[in-house]
Write a protein that holds these residues in place. Structure first.
Motif, PDB file in Angstrom:
ATOM      1  N   ARG A 178       8.515   5.045   2.883  1.00 51.45           N
ATOM      2  CA  ARG A 178       7.346   4.598   2.124  1.00 51.45           C
ATOM      3  C   ARG A 178       7.827   3.795   0.919  1.00 51.45           C
ATOM      4  N   ARG A 187      -3.297   9.484   0.363  1.00 52.86           N
ATOM      5  CA  ARG A 187      -3.075   8.860  -0.929  1.00 52.86           C
ATOM      6  C   ARG A 187      -4.192   9.213  -1.911  1.00 52.86           C
ATOM      7  N   GLU A 196      -6.541  -1.294  -4.834  1.00 56.36           N
ATOM      8  CA  GLU A 196      -6.145  -1.095  -3.451  1.00 56.36           C
ATOM      9  C   GLU A 196      -7.019  -1.951  -2.534  1.00 56.36           C
ATOM     10  N   GLN A 242      -4.871   6.801   7.053  1.00 61.75           N
ATOM     11  CA  GLN A 242      -3.668   6.743   6.231  1.00 61.75           C
ATOM     12  C   GLN A 242      -3.973   6.888   4.747  1.00 61.75           C
ATOM     13  N   THR A 243      -5.111   6.363   4.320  1.00 62.69           N
ATOM     14  CA  THR A 243      -5.376   6.366   2.884  1.00 62.69           C
ATOM     15  C   THR A 243      -5.922   7.703   2.408  1.00 62.69           C
ATOM     16  N   LEU A 297       0.865  -1.179   0.000  1.00 61.40           N
ATOM     17  CA  LEU A 297       0.000   0.000   0.000  1.00 61.40           C
ATOM     18  C   LEU A 297       0.899   1.226   0.000  1.00 61.40           C
ATOM     19  N   PRO A 298       0.850   2.018  -1.070  1.00 59.33           N
ATOM     20  CA  PRO A 298       1.820   3.103  -1.207  1.00 59.33           C
ATOM     21  C   PRO A 298       1.676   4.189  -0.148  1.00 59.33           C
ATOM     22  N   SER A 299       0.494   4.281   0.469  1.00 58.21           N
ATOM     23  CA  SER A 299       0.304   5.360   1.437  1.00 58.21           C
ATOM     24  C   SER A 299       0.860   5.001   2.807  1.00 58.21           C
ATOM     25  N   LEU A 300       1.142   3.729   3.043  1.00 52.84           N
ATOM     26  CA  LEU A 300       1.620   3.313   4.362  1.00 52.84           C
ATOM     27  C   LEU A 300       3.142   3.241   4.387  1.00 52.84           C
TER      28      LEU A 300
END
Ligand SMILES: Nc1ncnc2c1ncn2[C@@H]1O[C@H](COP(=O)(O)OP(=O)(O)O)[C@@H](O)[C@H]1O
Ligand SMILES: [Mg+2]
Lengths: 255, 659
Positions: free
Chosen positions: A153, B11, B109, B7-8, A112-115
């Motif tokens: 990240r 993004r 996702e 968290q998302t 997950l790129p945001s974590l």
């Protein structure tokens, strides 16, 4: 290809197999017509073994892995994972089985790129409702050689490092079975070696079972057994082969 | 899962920003309509002008306050409630498609989360949790903005045609609470279906290379779509001659229902029409048109979400514009048919010797100068202000068409009244019934119905009373218009000129009837225009932002795809062209559906309103309709192209390799 004579019975399981496939077929139906991706695969993966699955492109390797992991339903046949039949399980039960018993590593790193790295690794535990212990997360990160990268990240890591994060994420739940589809497909040879050693370690040290799809004979040589797939059928197997032998067996098969 | 939601957000910030903007604006509009309505409710007219009417037959007996001058805020209240309905509808509509779009864009996702062990329920909770955070923030922001804007809007609305009084802001808490609650409910309803869909995403979706959605659309959606379509067809069938005034609410609600039906069925309908529009596109362009077609057709749900706001506003605005224009056409024909006299004199309020001047003009055979008055018609439990005229039926029936449907106008003497069919319908009156009325001089009486006449409300009032009765209760009232019939053999044009000369200095004017009719129609169209701006203005503005918003979201989400295409050798210009054609295609599909709805509703309404009339002009407001279409299309293209260009300028193809 002498060693590819039915070898299914040569390894006599001493206990219930980690993973058992019984007469699996899979037919994809779409507007363009039906594709028989698997045409009857029966095989058992011994607990603590490292098996590589090889075959030409389109021979059904990925399909086999997805059916074995319960990600997709086989058209006929059934799958047993450590004594539990996947047949007829609800989506929730399947999910729970997946997060407790299975780990996944794919060619696309699927992070997950945001974590952050830490949060990516801790995520499976959080999903089970457990609070991840810091030392556990750091232990698996150490194990895959990513100490000190916890706060990064995914976009800030190299491909090999991202793949090791994915392995750490699979390791954290201490799954019984690892499924890996072309885990080194996008890596150079030295990073590939690191990743394969990690998988090898999982079987040697923790007695975990690894099923790895690959088309690279060097990668396959890390496994104690190579299973060859052709046109949706098991075409044979090779035990403790070196890369040259495996490559030879492959080209025999393709002929 | 709240951890993940938090968290998302970063993004997916373009998706959240889009949903936030859409909802905050929707709540802003609803809040404004609510606080303004509260102000009109709180308004009480000046006591001197107010008549309190007893309603002894109501259950329980009560009284009603009626402002005699008609100067109250009820006109504004009606408009505000309609604004509320239209804005509310558009908001629900936009929010639902925005949230659906946000989920559709995150298929991979979500699939990944499922792969590593998230249950469908956890995914649902995540989507709902995110929606709740966004909805709370957006609703409160919208409400605060509405509260800040209320004094401004009330200042603009005060002393206007709709509310010729001074309006003050009322206590804002209740209306704003309603708006915030509405916003939250709308958002959570929209999010719920999106969450359910997200819960159905499987773990394999993380592995399939393309984030393609399944082509099948849910049976529940189809069933609902067909049911709503059936409902709208029932409403369409109701639009027929004899429906009367109910035709206007029908003209408003039928397009809404059709829009909902088509949106539900959009994943089936959009690819179909998309393919049709793509035929010329593919023929004219090389690769970009083909790519655009595949992108629109292969992701029907995504395309449907993008098309939804364009379809919504074009259908609703188009139908209302066309309906009102056709209504004005019908009125024009009615006016022409009703006025028999060739000359009309319009008078200012005070010209006492006008009667003598007109009657003494040589060549005038008949002069129909009716006395205008207002009276309160009391029913069992309502009291309504009505327009009336005091007439001499022997004269008036020669200058205007007053067709008695039942009864006899000749009996209009003493305490009697002739009523229009519409009023007869309101009170279920028959010839011989008694109607309780209260005059401006605050005396009450019972008038016997002697005739029910055909509606011709653009020229004739709702009630006719005998001249003497009108004089008695409104002694100061003088005729404001005269319908003049020339004597046998006298030329109408010449008489008009003579009359005009004799009336010089009185403030009155004599004009040919055609000219007067023309002026009446134009006045009506102008009033319609104001109504349209009030009703559609906020909704149109909101839709414009929603259209831009969702297309912007769409393009921002595609950064990776664009960059990969660059890597494969597509030039920035090729990608821009693809996006241009794609957004044009979505716009064209939505506008074709909007046009179909507009035409269906418009033609049915026209038929219903013009039956029995001859020589009805056809006025299609081309400029307005084409502007609506053009603006929708330009917005869609611009909002898709702009972020694409920015993305292409600021990223290098190598970015595709960094996942
Ligand atoms: N989702 C799908 N829909 C239709 N056909 C598929 C799908 N996935 C795989 N196939 C087809 O099934 C066959 C086996 O595919 P796969 O298992 O991915 O092969 P491999 O991994 O060995 O290259 C191929 O012919 C492929 O085209
Ligand atoms: Mg594969």
């Amino acid at each position: 290809m002498t060693s590819t004579a039915p070898t299914r019975h040569t390894v006599v399981p001493t206990e219930a197999p980690a993973l058992l496939l019984d007469g699996i077929t899979k037919t994809y139906r779409s507007k363009a017509g039906a594709v028989e991706a698997l045409r009857g695969v029966t095989y058992h993966f011994v607990r603590g073994s490292f098996t590589a699955v090889m075959g030409a492109s389109g021979s059904g390797k990925s399909t086999l892995l997805q059916c074995a992991a319960g990600l997709d339903q086989p058209t006929t046949g059934h799958v047993m994972l450590g004594g539990t039949s996947l047949h007829g399980l609800t989506e929730v039960a399947l999910t729970k089985l997946r997060r407790e018993q299975m780990g996944f590593v794919f060619q696309a790193y699927n992070l997950l790129p945001s974590l952050t790295v830490y949060d990516n690794v801790a995520l499976p535990l959080r999903l089970t409702g457990r609070k991840p212990r810091r030392e556990d997360v750091h232990r698996v990160l150490d194990q895959v050689g990513l100490e000190g990268k916890a706060k990064r990240r995914p976009a800030e890591l190299s491909g090999g490092q991202q793949q090791r994060v994915a392995i750490a994420r699979a390791l954290i739940t201490q799954p019984a079975v690892f499924f890996a589809d072309e885990p080194t497909g996008a890596l150079d040879s030295s990073t590939s070696r690191q990743v394969l050693s990690l998988l090898r370690e999982a079987t040697d040290r923790a007695g975990q079972t690894v099923v790895m799809v690959t088309h690279d004979p060097v990668a396959a040589a890390y496994a104690e057994r190579v299973l060859f797939l052709s046109d949706g059928l098991v075409a044979g197997s090779l035990d403790h082969g070196n890369p040259a032998q495996i490559a030879a067996a492959m080209s025999d098969l393709e002929r | 899962m709240f951890f993940l939601s938090r968290q998302t957000v970063h993004r997916n910030r373009s998706l959240y920003a889009g949903s936030f903007v859409a909802l905050a604006l929707g709540v802003f509009l609803l809040g404004l309509a609510a606080t303004a309505t509260a102000a009109t409710v709180a308004y009480h007219g000046p006591a001197a002008d107010t008549v309190v009417v007893k309603l002894p037959n109501a259950d329980p007996p009560t009284t009603a306050r009626v402002v005699l001058s008609g100067e109250d805020a009820s006109g504004l209240q009606v408009v505000l409630s309609m604004v509320g309905v239209i804005s509310g509808f558009i908001t629900i509509f936009v929010i639902a498609s925005t949230f659906a779009f946000a989920v559709a864009s995150r298929r991979r996702e979500v699939g990944l989360l499922r792969l590593i062990g998230a249950t469908p329920r956890q995914i649902k909770r995540m989507v709902l949790g995110e929606a709740l955070v966004v909805a709370l923030a957006a609703s409160i922001t919208g409400a605060i903005l509405a509260q800040l804007a209320t004094p401004l809007v009330l200042a603009k609305a005060s002393y206007s045609e709709l509310a010729p009084v001074k309006l003050e802001p009322a206590n804002p808490w209740v209306p704003l609470a309603i708006a915030v609650t509405a916003g939250l409910v709308v958002a959570m309803l929209g999010a719920r279906s999106a969450a359910r869909r997200a819960g159905r995403i499987g773990a394999v979706d993380a592995l399939r290379e393309a984030a393609l959605e399944p082509p099948r659309i849910g049976p529940v959606r189809v069933v609902f779509g067909v049911l709503v379509l059936a409902g709208s067809i029932v409403l369409l069938a109701l639009i027929r001659p004899g429906t009367g005034e109910a035709i206007f609410p029908l003209a408003m609600f039928t397009p809404m229902l059709l829009v909902v039906a088509l949106t539900l069925l959009a994943p089936l309908v959009v690819p179909l029409i998309g393919r049709l529009w793509a035929i010329p596109l593919v023929a004219w362009t090389s690769v970009s048109g083909r790519l655009a077609r595949s992108n629109v057709v292969a992701a029907p749900r995504r395309s449907a979400s993008l098309a939804a706001p364009i379809l919504g506003i074009s259908a609703i605005a188009g139908s209302m514009v066309l309906t009102l224009s056709f209504a004005a056409d019908a009125s024009t024909a009615t006016i022409r048919e009703t006025v028999l006299a060739p000359i009309v004199v319009t008078a200012a309020d005070d010209s006492p010797d006008l009667r003598e001047r007109i009657l003494s003009t040589p060549g005038v055979a008949v002069a129909d100068g009716a006395i205008p008055l207002s009276l309160i018609r009391t029913d069992r439990d309502t009291a309504d202000l009505e327009d009336a005229e005091g007439i001499d039926p022997a004269i008036t029936t020669r200058t205007r068409t007053i067709t008695p449907l039942t009864g006899d106008l000749g009996k209009l003497t003493g305490k009697t009244v002739a009523i229009s069919k519409e009023v007869a319908g309101f009170g279920n009156y028959h010839v011989g019934d008694k109607i309780a009325v209260t005059f401006a001089d605050r005396t009450s009486d019972q008038l016997e119905v002697v005739a029910i006449v055909k509606d011709a409300l653009d020229v004739n009032p709702s009630l006719f009373v005998p001249t003497e009765l009108a004089r008695q209760h409104a002694p100061a009232a003088t005729p404001t218009r005269w319908f003049i019939l020339p004597a046998e053999g006298v030329d109408a044009a010449a008489l008009t000129k003579t009359l005009d000369e004799r009336l010089a200095g009185t403030g009155a004017d004599a004009v040919p009837a055609e000219e007067w009719e023309q002026a009446q129609s134009e006045g009506m169209r102008k009033a319609n225009q104001l109504g349209l701006i009030l009703l559609l203005g906020p909704a149109a503005l909101y839709s414009a932002i929603a259209i831009a918003n969702i297309l912007l979201m769409g393009s921002l989400q595609r950064r990776h795809e664009f960059v990969t295409a660059r890597l494969l050798g597509a030039t920035p210009a090729q990608i821009r062209r693809m996006v241009l054609w794609e957004s044009s295609l979505v716009g064209a599909v939505a506008l074709s559906l909007g046009t179909a709805i507009t035409l269906t509703v418009g033609l049915l309404i026209r038929h219903a309103m013009t039956v029995g009339l001859t020589d009805v002009p056809i006025t299609v407001p081309w400029v307005t309709l084409l502007s609506i279409g053009t603006i929708c299309l330009l917005l869609a293209i611009g909002a898709a192209l702009l972020p694409t260009a920015v993305i292409l300028r600021h990223t290098r193809p190598s970015a595709a390799l960094q996942s």
